[in-house]
Design a protein around this motif. Sequence first.
Motif, short mmCIF file in Angstrom:
data_model
loop_
_atom_site.label_atom_id
_atom_site.label_comp_id
_atom_site.label_asym_id
_atom_site.label_seq_id
_atom_site.Cartn_x
_atom_site.Cartn_y
_atom_site.Cartn_z
N TYR A 94 0.83 -1.28 -0.02
CA TYR A 94 0.03 -0.05 -0.01
C TYR A 94 0.71 1.26 -0.01
O TYR A 94 0.78 2.28 -0.70
CB TYR A 94 -1.17 0.05 1.19
N GLN A 95 1.73 1.30 0.94
CA GLN A 95 2.84 2.29 1.05
C GLN A 95 3.75 2.67 -0.31
O GLN A 95 3.62 3.75 -0.82
CB GLN A 95 3.70 2.28 2.06
N GLU A 96 3.95 1.64 -1.18
CA GLU A 96 4.63 1.72 -2.46
C GLU A 96 3.52 2.29 -3.51
O GLU A 96 3.87 2.91 -4.27
CB GLU A 96 5.14 0.18 -2.69
N ILE A 97 2.46 1.80 -3.43
CA ILE A 97 1.39 2.36 -4.35
C ILE A 97 0.99 3.66 -3.99
O ILE A 97 0.92 4.49 -5.23
CB ILE A 97 0.19 1.54 -4.21
N ARG A 99 3.06 5.92 -3.05
CA ARG A 99 4.32 6.68 -3.35
C ARG A 99 4.42 6.81 -4.98
O ARG A 99 5.27 7.70 -5.48
CB ARG A 99 5.83 5.96 -2.76
N MET A 100 3.74 5.99 -5.66
CA MET A 100 3.55 5.88 -7.20
C MET A 100 3.02 7.53 -7.75
O MET A 100 1.96 8.13 -7.20
CB MET A 100 2.70 4.96 -7.82
N PRO A 101 3.85 8.12 -8.62
CA PRO A 101 3.44 9.20 -9.38
C PRO A 101 2.00 8.93 -10.16
O PRO A 101 2.03 7.86 -10.76
CB PRO A 101 4.45 9.75 -10.24
N ILE A 102 1.35 9.88 -10.14
CA ILE A 102 0.13 9.76 -10.88
C ILE A 102 0.21 10.33 -12.31
O ILE A 102 0.89 11.40 -12.73
CB ILE A 102 -1.39 10.30 -10.43
#
Length: 102
Positions: A94-97, A99-102
């Motif tokens: 969840y934390q990795e998701i 941090r993903m740029p939109i």
Amino acid sequence: MITALAAAKAYAAQGSMAAPSLGGTGEAKKAMDFGALLKSAMTDTLHQTRAAETKMAQQAAGKAELIDVVTAISSAEASLDTVMAVRDQVISAYQEIMRMPI
């Protein structure tokens, strides 16, 4: 310390990593979804914890052997460690998701 490998092994042990059938019928095997896997693991942990508590009460009353109590507690601890490993990996994903740029 709980590792990603421990979480993967726990997930695989539940049988939910089974590949769909590629046989001639074209029907895929119905795999357990992740929510059902978590519910199953939590239920199993709850049952094992209650069994350990029951064994402890029986041993205190003199109706159970100490080795049975230790075995029940070890089983409950292993089950709890598995659930915690999966939880840690879900939080990490969840934390990795997030941090993903939109």
